[in-house]
Scaffold this motif. Structure first.
Motif, PDB file in Angstrom:
ATOM      1  N   HIS B 109       0.857  -1.186   0.000  1.00 55.90           N
ATOM      2  CA  HIS B 109       0.000   0.000   0.000  1.00 55.90           C
ATOM      3  C   HIS B 109       0.891   1.232   0.000  1.00 55.90           C
ATOM      4  O   HIS B 109       1.972   1.230   0.597  1.00 55.90           O
ATOM      5  CB  HIS B 109      -0.886   0.034   1.261  1.00 55.90           C
ATOM      6  N   GLU B 110       0.399   2.279  -0.610  1.00 56.70           N
ATOM      7  CA  GLU B 110       1.176   3.524  -0.622  1.00 56.70           C
ATOM      8  C   GLU B 110       1.290   4.125   0.760  1.00 56.70           C
ATOM      9  O   GLU B 110       0.311   4.156   1.497  1.00 56.70           O
ATOM     10  CB  GLU B 110       0.451   4.544  -1.512  1.00 56.70           C
ATOM     11  N   GLY B 111       2.479   4.667   1.064  1.00 58.89           N
ATOM     12  CA  GLY B 111       2.681   5.351   2.332  1.00 58.89           C
ATOM     13  C   GLY B 111       1.981   6.704   2.313  1.00 58.89           C
ATOM     14  O   GLY B 111       1.406   7.085   1.303  1.00 58.89           O
ATOM     15  N   PRO B 112       1.990   7.452   3.428  1.00 59.11           N
ATOM     16  CA  PRO B 112       2.597   7.055   4.693  1.00 59.11           C
ATOM     17  C   PRO B 112       1.677   6.146   5.512  1.00 59.11           C
ATOM     18  O   PRO B 112       0.494   6.017   5.215  1.00 59.11           O
ATOM     19  CB  PRO B 112       2.821   8.389   5.414  1.00 59.11           C
ATOM     20  N   LEU B 113       2.235   5.577   6.536  1.00 54.23           N
ATOM     21  CA  LEU B 113       1.528   4.619   7.371  1.00 54.23           C
ATOM     22  C   LEU B 113       0.310   5.231   8.057  1.00 54.23           C
ATOM     23  O   LEU B 113      -0.749   4.604   8.145  1.00 54.23           O
ATOM     24  CB  LEU B 113       2.510   4.067   8.423  1.00 54.23           C
ATOM     25  N   GLU B 114       0.454   6.457   8.525  1.00 49.83           N
ATOM     26  CA  GLU B 114      -0.552   7.110   9.356  1.00 49.83           C
ATOM     27  C   GLU B 114      -1.974   7.017   8.798  1.00 49.83           C
ATOM     28  O   GLU B 114      -2.927   6.806   9.534  1.00 49.83           O
ATOM     29  CB  GLU B 114      -0.174   8.586   9.537  1.00 49.83           C
ATOM     30  N   GLN B 115      -2.105   7.166   7.468  1.00 54.03           N
ATOM     31  CA  GLN B 115      -3.447   7.234   6.877  1.00 54.03           C
ATOM     32  C   GLN B 115      -4.254   5.967   7.091  1.00 54.03           C
ATOM     33  O   GLN B 115      -5.474   5.960   6.933  1.00 54.03           O
ATOM     34  CB  GLN B 115      -3.329   7.503   5.364  1.00 54.03           C
ATOM     35  N   TYR B 116      -3.574   4.888   7.460  1.00 56.57           N
ATOM     36  CA  TYR B 116      -4.278   3.607   7.628  1.00 56.57           C
ATOM     37  C   TYR B 116      -4.721   3.368   9.066  1.00 56.57           C
ATOM     38  O   TYR B 116      -5.338   2.349   9.367  1.00 56.57           O
ATOM     39  CB  TYR B 116      -3.384   2.445   7.153  1.00 56.57           C
ATOM     40  N   ALA B 117      -4.392   4.332   9.953  1.00 54.90           N
ATOM     41  CA  ALA B 117      -4.767   4.150  11.357  1.00 54.90           C
ATOM     42  C   ALA B 117      -6.290   4.137  11.495  1.00 54.90           C
ATOM     43  O   ALA B 117      -7.013   4.897  10.856  1.00 54.90           O
ATOM     44  CB  ALA B 117      -4.167   5.273  12.207  1.00 54.90           C
ATOM     45  N   ALA B 118      -6.768   3.270  12.379  1.00 55.29           N
ATOM     46  CA  ALA B 118      -8.215   3.087  12.537  1.00 55.29           C
ATOM     47  C   ALA B 118      -8.924   4.373  12.924  1.00 55.29           C
ATOM     48  O   ALA B 118      -9.980   4.704  12.375  1.00 55.29           O
ATOM     49  CB  ALA B 118      -8.491   2.003  13.574  1.00 55.29           C
ATOM     50  N   ILE B 119      -8.319   5.125  13.877  1.00 56.12           N
ATOM     51  CA  ILE B 119      -9.029   6.318  14.343  1.00 56.12           C
ATOM     52  C   ILE B 119      -8.969   7.465  13.335  1.00 56.12           C
ATOM     53  O   ILE B 119      -9.611   8.488  13.515  1.00 56.12           O
ATOM     54  CB  ILE B 119      -8.521   6.813  15.716  1.00 56.12           C
ATOM     55  N   LEU B 120      -8.186   7.276  12.276  1.00 59.63           N
ATOM     56  CA  LEU B 120      -8.108   8.300  11.234  1.00 59.63           C
ATOM     57  C   LEU B 120      -8.837   7.834   9.970  1.00 59.63           C
ATOM     58  O   LEU B 120      -8.558   8.274   8.864  1.00 59.63           O
ATOM     59  CB  LEU B 120      -6.632   8.616  10.922  1.00 59.63           C
ATOM     60  N   GLY B 121      -9.746   6.886  10.155  1.00 62.63           N
ATOM     61  CA  GLY B 121     -10.543   6.417   9.018  1.00 62.63           C
ATOM     62  C   GLY B 121      -9.825   5.454   8.107  1.00 62.63           C
ATOM     63  O   GLY B 121     -10.208   5.264   6.950  1.00 62.63           O
ATOM     64  N   GLY B 122      -8.782   4.816   8.623  1.00 58.35           N
ATOM     65  CA  GLY B 122      -7.939   3.998   7.758  1.00 58.35           C
ATOM     66  C   GLY B 122      -8.438   2.601   7.450  1.00 58.35           C
ATOM     67  O   GLY B 122      -7.907   1.943   6.549  1.00 58.35           O
ATOM     68  N   THR B 153       3.896   2.587  16.945  1.00 56.46           N
ATOM     69  CA  THR B 153       4.181   3.948  17.383  1.00 56.46           C
ATOM     70  C   THR B 153       4.732   4.734  16.206  1.00 56.46           C
ATOM     71  O   THR B 153       5.786   4.398  15.650  1.00 56.46           O
ATOM     72  CB  THR B 153       5.189   3.947  18.539  1.00 56.46           C
ATOM     73  N   LEU B 154       3.981   5.768  15.837  1.00 54.00           N
ATOM     74  CA  LEU B 154       4.427   6.593  14.708  1.00 54.00           C
ATOM     75  C   LEU B 154       5.623   7.449  15.114  1.00 54.00           C
ATOM     76  O   LEU B 154       5.967   7.555  16.294  1.00 54.00           O
ATOM     77  CB  LEU B 154       3.291   7.515  14.251  1.00 54.00           C
ATOM     78  N   ARG B 155       6.230   8.062  14.129  1.00 53.89           N
ATOM     79  CA  ARG B 155       7.416   8.879  14.406  1.00 53.89           C
ATOM     80  C   ARG B 155       7.114   9.992  15.394  1.00 53.89           C
ATOM     81  O   ARG B 155       7.986  10.409  16.154  1.00 53.89           O
ATOM     82  CB  ARG B 155       7.977   9.444  13.092  1.00 53.89           C
ATOM     83  N   ASP B 156       5.841  10.445  15.445  1.00 55.48           N
ATOM     84  CA  ASP B 156       5.504  11.544  16.365  1.00 55.48           C
ATOM     85  C   ASP B 156       5.110  11.043  17.753  1.00 55.48           C
ATOM     86  O   ASP B 156       4.652  11.809  18.594  1.00 55.48           O
ATOM     87  CB  ASP B 156       4.360  12.410  15.772  1.00 55.48           C
ATOM     88  N   GLY B 157       5.281   9.744  17.997  1.00 53.39           N
ATOM     89  CA  GLY B 157       5.067   9.221  19.341  1.00 53.39           C
ATOM     90  C   GLY B 157       3.694   8.661  19.608  1.00 53.39           C
ATOM     91  O   GLY B 157       3.457   8.061  20.671  1.00 53.39           O
ATOM     92  N   ARG B 158       2.752   8.871  18.704  1.00 46.27           N
ATOM     93  CA  ARG B 158       1.432   8.312  18.933  1.00 46.27           C
ATOM     94  C   ARG B 158       1.451   6.802  18.642  1.00 46.27           C
ATOM     95  O   ARG B 158       1.887   6.374  17.578  1.00 46.27           O
ATOM     96  CB  ARG B 158       0.391   8.958  18.023  1.00 46.27           C
ATOM     97  N   LYS B 159       0.973   6.022  19.596  1.00 44.85           N
ATOM     98  CA  LYS B 159       0.855   4.570  19.376  1.00 44.85           C
ATOM     99  C   LYS B 159      -0.570   4.319  18.884  1.00 44.85           C
ATOM    100  O   LYS B 159      -1.542   4.412  19.648  1.00 44.85           O
ATOM    101  CB  LYS B 159       1.124   3.792  20.675  1.00 44.85           C
ATOM    102  N   LEU B 160      -0.671   4.044  17.599  1.00 43.42           N
ATOM    103  CA  LEU B 160      -1.996   3.920  16.983  1.00 43.42           C
ATOM    104  C   LEU B 160      -2.291   2.506  16.533  1.00 43.42           C
ATOM    105  O   LEU B 160      -1.388   1.738  16.206  1.00 43.42           O
ATOM    106  CB  LEU B 160      -2.098   4.852  15.761  1.00 43.42           C
ATOM    107  N   GLY B 161      -3.569   2.212  16.494  1.00 42.41           N
ATOM    108  CA  GLY B 161      -4.014   0.903  16.042  1.00 42.41           C
ATOM    109  C   GLY B 161      -4.314   0.909  14.560  1.00 42.41           C
ATOM    110  O   GLY B 161      -5.038   1.769  14.076  1.00 42.41           O
ATOM    111  N   PHE B 162      -3.771  -0.065  13.858  1.00 45.95           N
ATOM    112  CA  PHE B 162      -4.065  -0.283  12.446  1.00 45.95           C
ATOM    113  C   PHE B 162      -4.873  -1.565  12.416  1.00 45.95           C
ATOM    114  O   PHE B 162      -4.407  -2.612  12.878  1.00 45.95           O
ATOM    115  CB  PHE B 162      -2.752  -0.398  11.640  1.00 45.95           C
TER     116      PHE B 162
END
Lengths: 376, 376
Positions: B109-122, B153-162
Motif C-alpha cells: 500500500h502507498e505510504g505514509p503509514l498514518e493514513q491507515y490508522a483506525a481512528i483516522l478512518g484507515g 508507534t508513529l514517528r511523532d510518538g502516537r501509538k496507533l491501532g491499524f
C-alpha cells in the motif's frame, strides 16, 4: 446489527435479511440463482427476503426436496447455467442451503458429484473456485449457513457428505424474524438438530477449546429457549436465542460430529419414508448417549452443567424426556422406518464421515445396538 | 496436531513450529522476510524454528523494538524490498508480529503509514492485497497471531491501532514448547495481557455470544494455569494451557477491548520509559474494573464464575491481589512513568480505538481517574 466473524462473516439480528442486497454487492454477486423450496415459497418468506433485495426478477429454483438430491442439484444447475448466474442465495432450512452448495460445486468443478464426497477422498478435490453462496436460514437450525458440509443423496440412494472449507457460504444472514412463523413441530425438530450439533461436537475427541466453549454455550442457550420457542412461536427473544444456538452449533462443525449423525445421515438417504434430519437426531440421541457413556467420563460434568442438570443426572434419560416434552416421535418405528433397513443403514452409518469422531469407537455392531434401542 | 479454524487456520500443539515449511507452501510464500527481535535471537528460538524450516538463508530483520515503531517498519521494509520477499514470518511476542503486519501493509500500500490508522478512518483503506504473514508467537501472549490489529508507534510518538481483517496473519503456528524458556517475569506479564483480552472483550457491549463463550473459557483457563506457568516454566501442560488461553483472547478481539487498552496503548507510545504492554494492562485492570462496575451488572456474575470467584467477590480486588502474587509492579509510578505525562496520556487514551467498546462511557476525566488510581 451484530457482525460475527468466525470462519465467515455472519450478520445476525432482527431484520438482517434486509441487508441481502448489500451483502450481494460486498461479495460480488450480480445475478444470483435463488435456491429454496415450495414450503418457503408458500410461507411467503422467499418473496419477503427477495423483495427487500430488489430480487423479484432473479431466477429461482424452488424444487429442493426435503433431503437434497443429486438430481435436484442438476436441475438447479441447468437453470444456473442457462441464466448465466454468478452466485447463489439459499433461503430456507438445511436442504436449500446444502443444495445451493452442491450447485456451487457443480457449476465450477467437473462432474460427477460423487468424486467429491468426503469418504471417497473428495476433500482435496474441492477448490476455492467454487461459486459464492449467501445463506439465509429460516430454521434454527442446521448450522449449515456456516458449515463446511453439504449432505446430498446421490442417485443411488447414498446420502453422502461433501466437505470443504470452500463450501462454507461466503455470508450467512441470520434473521430470527424469518422463523417467527415456523410451526411448533418444526421448531422442535430443528431445535433438537441444533442441540445435537452442540452436544456431538463437544463430545468429539478433536482438540479445539474455542469450539468446545461455543458448543457448551450453545447447548445452554438452546435448553433455555427451545420449549418456549415451541410453545410461543411469536416470542422474538426465544427465536433470537434459538437461531444463535443453532449458529453456535454450526460454528463447531470443525470438531466433527458423532454416531447420532452417522446413523441419521444414513437414514436420511431413504426416500420411503423421507425422514427429517433433526427429528432423527432427537430420536437417536438417548441411545447414542448410553453407548458413549464410558468414553465421555472426562466431559460429562461440563455437559451436565451446560444442560442445566444436576451432578449425577442421566443425560440419556434427559434427552428421552425432552423428546416426550417436545412431542417428538418415540422412536424409528413411529417415524415409519421399516425394520428391514437395519443392515443397509448400519453399514452406511459405519462408513459415514461423522463416525470417526464419535467419542467411542463404533462399528456396524454398535450401530445395530443404537438402531434397536431407538426402535421404539 | 490441533487445527483450529476461526478467522484463520491455527496450528496448535507441541512441536507445531516444525510445520512452518508446510505452511509456507500452503500459503504460497517462497521467500519470506523473518521479523523478530534480539531477545528471540539470543534465546535461540529463531534459529530453532528456521532450521526446521530450512530457512537459515532467509533474510532476517531482528531490530524490532519492544514497542514496534514506524521507523523500524521502514527499516524492515527496505530489506523486504531489496530481498524481493513475497511474505513474512514473524517469530516472537506481539512486537515482531505487529511489526510484520505493518511491513506487510507498507509493502503493498502507498505510504505514509498514518493514513491507515483506525481512528483516522484507515480501516477501508487496507485492502486484501496485503502481503501474507505467518505468525509464530513465543509468548502467551498477545493474541496478535489471530488479531486484526497492529499497534505501531508513529514517528511523532502516537501509538496507533491499524485494524483490518486483512491484517490477520494467514496462519498462526502456536507451539507451546517455544515458551518453555520464557522467564517468569515475562510469563506473568504476557499472561496478564492474555487475561485482560479475555476480560475486556467479554465486557465489551458488542453482541457476539460465540466470542463471549471463548473469552470466558479463556479467562478460566488462564486463571487455572498462570501461577503454575510462572512458578514452573518447564511445565509443558501449563504452557500449553497458557498459549491456548492467549489464543482464545485473540479470537475475541472482534468484540473490541476497553479502557485498560485505551490507556495502555497511550502509555505504550512513550519511549522513556519503554513500557511492557502486558504489565501495563495488569496494572490498570483494578482501577478500570472499579470504574466499570455499575455498567457491568448484567455480566459480572458470569465473569466471577469464570475467574473462579465467589458470588460477591470484588473483582477489582482480585486483580490487584493477582498482581501482587505475580510480583508485578504496584502501579504506574513503580513502572517509571512520570506524573507529568497524565494530560497527554489521558487525551490519547480518550481517542484510542478501544475506548468506544468500554462498557461504561469514558472520557479524559474518566481516564484521569484511572491513571491516578493506578499510580501506586
Amino acid at each position: 446489527m451484530t457482525m460475527i466473524s468466525y470462519l465467515t462473516t455472519i450478520r445476525f439480528g432482527f431484520d438482517e435479511s434486509d441487508a441481502l442486497s448489500d451483502e450481494l454487492k460486498a461479495v460480488g454477486i450480480a445475478r444470483p440463482l435463488v435456491v429454496t423450496d415450495r414450503g418457503i415459497i408458500a410461507a411467503g418468506l422467499a418473496e419477503r427476503v427477495l423483495a427487500k433485495a430488489g430480487g423479484a426478477h432473479w431466477p429461482v429454483f424452488e424444487g429442493t426436496p426435503s433431503n437434497p438430491t443429486e438430481e435436484a442439484a442438476h436441475q438447479a444447475l441447468a437453470i444456473y447455467t442457462a441464466e448465466k448466474c454468478d452466485g447463489l442465495v439459499a433461503i430456507g432450512g438445511g436442504s436449500p442451503i446444502d443444495l445451493a452448495k452442491a450447485v456451487a460445486l457443480l457449476a465450477t468443478h467437473e462432474g460427477p458429484l460423487e468424486q467429491y464426497a468426503a469418504i471417497l477422498g473428495g476433500v482435496p478435490k474441492i477448490s476455492a473456485s467454487i461459486a459464492p453462496v449467501i445463506a439465509v436460514p429460516t430454521t434454527a437450525g442446521t448450522g449449515s449457513e456456516v458449515g463446511r458440509a453439504a449432505l446430498i443423496t446421490l442417485r443411488d440412494g447414498r446420502k453422502l457428505g461433501f466437505v470443504s472449507p470452500h463450501l462454507i457460504p461466503v455470508r450467512a444472514i441470520c434473521d430470527p424474524l424469518l422463523t417467527l412463523g415456523l410451526p411448533s413441530g418444526l421448531t422442535a425438530a430443528t431445535g433438537m438438530d441444533a442441540l445435537s450439533h452442540c452436544v456431538e461436537t463437544y463430545l468429539s475427541p478433536r482438540v479445539n477449546p474455542p469450539a468446545d466453549a461455543i458448543a457448551l454455550d450453545g447447548a445452554t442457550r438452546i435448553i433455555g429457549n427451545l420449549t418456549r420457542a415451541v410453545a410461543h412461536g411469536d416470542d422474538r427473544e426465544a427465536r433470537w436465542q434459538m437461531m444463535m444456538g443453532a449458529l453456535q452449533g454450526g460454528l463447531c462443525f470443525q470438531k466433527g460430529l458423532g454416531a447420532v449423525h452417522g446413523l441419521s445421515h444414513a437414514l436420511g438417504g431413504l426416500t420411503e419414508p423421507s425422514l427429517h434430519h433433526g427429528t432423527l437426531n432427537a430420536v437417536l440421541m438417548p441411545a447414542v448417549m448410553r453407548f458413549n457413556a464410558e468414553a465421555i467420563t472426562d466431559k460429562i460434568a461440563r455437559l451436565r452443567a451446560a444442560l442445566g442438570l444436576s451432578a449425577h443426572a442421566d443425560v440419556a434419560d434427559f434427552f428421552a424426556g425432552l423428546n416426550v416434552d417436545l412431542k417428538l416421535p418415540r422412536g424409528l418405528r413411529a417415524m415409519g422406518v421399516s425394520a428391514g433397513v437395519i443392515d443397509d443403514m448400519t453399514r452406511k452409518a459405519a462408513q459415514d464421515h461423522s463416525t470417526g469422531t464419535n467419542p467411542r469407537l463404533i462399528d456396524v455392531a454398535g450401530y445395530r445396538q443404537i438402531f434397536e434401542q431407538s426402535w421404539e
